[in-house]
Design an enzyme around this catalytic site. Structure first.
Site, PDB file in Angstrom:
ATOM      1  N   HIS A 204      60.422  53.315  63.828  1.00 36.92           N
ATOM      2  CA  HIS A 204      59.242  52.547  64.230  1.00 36.92           C
ATOM      3  C   HIS A 204      58.056  52.670  63.273  1.00 36.92           C
ATOM      4  O   HIS A 204      57.011  52.083  63.519  1.00 36.92           O
ATOM      5  CB  HIS A 204      58.780  52.976  65.625  1.00 36.92           C
ATOM      6  CG  HIS A 204      58.154  54.345  65.630  1.00 36.92           C
ATOM      7  ND1 HIS A 204      58.889  55.493  65.711  1.00 36.92           N
ATOM      8  CD2 HIS A 204      56.874  54.747  65.530  1.00 36.92           C
ATOM      9  CE1 HIS A 204      58.092  56.548  65.668  1.00 36.92           C
ATOM     10  NE2 HIS A 204      56.847  56.125  65.551  1.00 36.92           N
TER      11      HIS A 204
HETATM   12  C1  UD1 Z   1      51.852  55.473  67.570  1.00 35.30           C
HETATM   13  C2  UD1 Z   1      51.365  56.563  66.612  1.00 35.30           C
HETATM   14  C3  UD1 Z   1      52.546  57.174  65.876  1.00 35.30           C
HETATM   15  C4  UD1 Z   1      53.615  57.641  66.825  1.00 35.30           C
HETATM   16  C5  UD1 Z   1      54.024  56.486  67.737  1.00 35.30           C
HETATM   17  C6  UD1 Z   1      55.070  56.904  68.733  1.00 35.30           C
HETATM   18  C7  UD1 Z   1      49.107  56.205  65.657  1.00 35.30           C
HETATM   19  C8  UD1 Z   1      48.379  55.838  64.435  1.00 35.30           C
HETATM   20  N1  UD1 Z   1      50.450  56.032  65.617  1.00 35.30           N
HETATM   21  O1  UD1 Z   1      52.378  54.424  66.777  1.00 35.30           O
HETATM   22  O2  UD1 Z   1      52.094  58.285  65.131  1.00 35.30           O
HETATM   23  O3  UD1 Z   1      54.740  58.083  66.103  1.00 35.30           O
HETATM   24  O4  UD1 Z   1      52.840  56.028  68.424  1.00 35.30           O
HETATM   25  O5  UD1 Z   1      55.476  55.841  69.508  1.00 35.30           O
HETATM   26  O6  UD1 Z   1      48.507  56.623  66.622  1.00 35.30           O
HETATM   27  N2  UD1 Z   1      53.168  48.894  72.446  1.00 35.30           N
HETATM   28  C9  UD1 Z   1      53.726  48.480  73.621  1.00 35.30           C
HETATM   29  N3  UD1 Z   1      53.681  49.314  74.688  1.00 35.30           N
HETATM   30  C10 UD1 Z   1      53.111  50.538  74.616  1.00 35.30           C
HETATM   31  C11 UD1 Z   1      52.539  50.956  73.397  1.00 35.30           C
HETATM   32  C12 UD1 Z   1      52.583  50.134  72.326  1.00 35.30           C
HETATM   33  O7  UD1 Z   1      54.258  47.392  73.731  1.00 35.30           O
HETATM   34  O8  UD1 Z   1      53.116  51.263  75.625  1.00 35.30           O
HETATM   35  C13 UD1 Z   1      53.246  48.009  71.286  1.00 35.30           C
HETATM   36  C14 UD1 Z   1      52.001  47.219  71.065  1.00 35.30           C
HETATM   37  O9  UD1 Z   1      52.340  45.919  70.759  1.00 35.30           O
HETATM   38  C15 UD1 Z   1      51.361  47.862  69.858  1.00 35.30           C
HETATM   39  C16 UD1 Z   1      52.544  48.474  69.136  1.00 35.30           C
HETATM   40  O10 UD1 Z   1      53.494  48.771  70.138  1.00 35.30           O
HETATM   41  O11 UD1 Z   1      50.663  46.966  69.069  1.00 35.30           O
HETATM   42  C17 UD1 Z   1      52.167  49.703  68.393  1.00 35.30           C
HETATM   43  O12 UD1 Z   1      51.563  50.664  69.256  1.00 35.30           O
HETATM   44  P1  UD1 Z   1      50.442  51.675  68.687  1.00 35.30           P
HETATM   45  O13 UD1 Z   1      50.067  52.664  69.717  1.00 35.30           O
HETATM   46  O14 UD1 Z   1      49.390  50.888  68.063  1.00 35.30           O
HETATM   47  O15 UD1 Z   1      51.168  52.442  67.527  1.00 35.30           O
HETATM   48  P2  UD1 Z   1      52.660  52.977  67.401  1.00 35.30           P
HETATM   49  O16 UD1 Z   1      53.345  52.184  66.385  1.00 35.30           O
HETATM   50  O17 UD1 Z   1      53.322  53.131  68.729  1.00 35.30           O
END
Ligand code: UD1
Length: 368
Positions: A204
């Site tokens: 991811h």
């Molecule tokens: C975040 C962390 C990363 C960690 C990862 C684990 C930062 C900078 N990054 O990255 O270090 O390894 O979490 O998962 O904090 N989304 C959903 N549902 C959710 C959460 C996210 O659909 O419950 C989707 C959203 O569209 C979002 C994307 O996932 O835009 C990314 O989520 P985000 O929390 O921004 O960063 P991660 O890539 O998950």
């Protein structure tokens, strides 16, 4: 002594759970704040249930957004909660945006900060997590280190050694506690898998999944891998969205040897990890969990902030190159299983050591 622990994203929950439990056991007034960085049932709720975390005392509901938006929202939502709860210490874990945002708010309000998993460095400032690590460690008053490289890195950054404590790995505390429960689940039967008969993939990182070029390379790797063995791939929402955008989902679902799943709960994922022949990942924590479990791990990244997993554990770094991954997979499947050693202090008791430091360090007393 009142301590407020912060969770925000999936990799935080398993780190805070053992500390929160130990704080309560020692009679500390332990409070929990969930920033809501991760908010889906499968990215958050299931972890609370399986890890035995109580309902958070406050839920900030910040959700997704750009880094600036997400970090800023956590800060503005966290500040009044912190003022209201008036803890003696704020505890943050890991390297996600919530970690930095809450550490910064606490520091500016004069509340001591403890950072768990301090000192890890990939030396790659293109990773958002690396910036979060460096800045959080600058703000923290208590820095809890999981492996010796952390001590070296913090010393090199001029952090006062009196603040730094080598305590081991709280994520391993959780693994040790819940492994027997994971083993009882019957997950292999549920998915029709054989012990050591499959590869488990979790990918991811923005650097791997956000561009067409790299996502295409990943799809090719998974496709080739499925020629060697069954591949189980629980997909992070970020990865699913990219693969959909680039039309790659069809490519990897064409093969009946690839099973795409929604993100799994902690116990289900642990059950699969301990029984996998190989794990392919770009996660941070999974490099450590596979090292503890002795399961071969191929990390598709140029670097790791967890070098002990390369030195003592089962981890290897590989480029996003299908031929290179296939060659390593073939060699691992054909060769004898290595007998890795467990890193020092990864023994299931890190949370006890952390909480002991709060007592001996006088947190909450007049002297603090
Ligand atoms: C975040 C962390 C990363 C960690 C990862 C684990 C930062 C900078 N990054 O990255 O270090 O390894 O979490 O998962 O904090 N989304 C959903 N549902 C959710 C959460 C996210 O659909 O419950 C989707 C959203 O569209 C979002 C994307 O996932 O835009 C990314 O989520 P985000 O929390 O921004 O960063 P991660 O890539 O998950």
């Amino acid at each position: 002594m009142r301590i407020l622990s912060v969770v925000g994203a999936r990799p935080n929950f398993m780190k805070v759970a053992p500390i929160h439990e130990e704080l309560l056991r020692r009679g500390v007034e332990a409070r929990l704040v969930h920033t809501g960085q991760h908010y889906d049932r499968q990215m958050s709720d299931v972890f609370f249930r399986q890890l035995g975390l109580p309902e958070p005392d406050a839920y900030l509901g910040v959700g997704s957004g750009s880094h600036a938006q997400q970090t800023a929202r956590v800060m503005t939502e966290f500040e009044p909660v912190l003022l209201d709860m008036a803890p003696d210490l704020v505890l943050t874990v890991g390297d996600v945006n919530s970690t930095l945002a809450c550490s910064l708010v606490a520091n500016k309000l004069g509340t001591p900060v403890a950072h768990v998993e301090a000192g890890l460095r990939s030396f790659d400032r293109r990773m958002p997590e690396e910036i979060n690590r460096i800045l959080t460690d600058q703000l923290a008053d208590f820095l809890f280190v999981t492996e010796e490289s952390g001590l070296v890195n913090l010393r090199a950054e001029g952090i006062d050694e009196g603040k730094v404590h080598f305590v081991g790995n709280v994520m391993i505390d959780t693994l040790v506690r819940l492994q027997p429960e994971a083993a009882k689940l019957g997950v292999l039967q549920d998915f029709g898998l054989d012990e050591r008969g499959f590869a488990l993939a979790t990918l991811h990182r923005p650097s791997n999944v956000d561009s067409l070029e790299n996502a295409t390379a990943l799809a090719k790797i998974l496709d080739e891998l499925s020629g060697h063995l069954q591949v189980v791939f629980p997909m992070h929402p970020r990865t699913r969205a990219s693969f959909q955008r680039f039309g790659l989902l069809e490519k990897i679902t064409r093969s009946s040897a690839i099973t795409l799943l929604e993100p799994l709960g902690y116990l289900e994922f642990l059950a699969l990890m301990r029984s996998a022949a190989i794990v392919i990942t770009d996660s941070g924590g999974i490099q450590e969990e596979t090292t503890f479990l002795g399961v071969p791990c191929l990390t598709l990244r140029e670097n790791t902030e967890r070098p002990i997993t390369l030195e003592l554990g089962t981890n290897e770094l590989l480029p996003l190159d299908a031929a290179a991954v296939s060659a390593r997979v073939r060699a691992i499947l054909a060769g004898p299983r290595r007998d890795p050693s467990r890193p020092p202090l990864w023994d299931g008791r890190a949370a006890e050591r952390i909480v002991e430091v709060f007592f001996t360090g006088g947190v909450g007393s007049e002297a603090a």
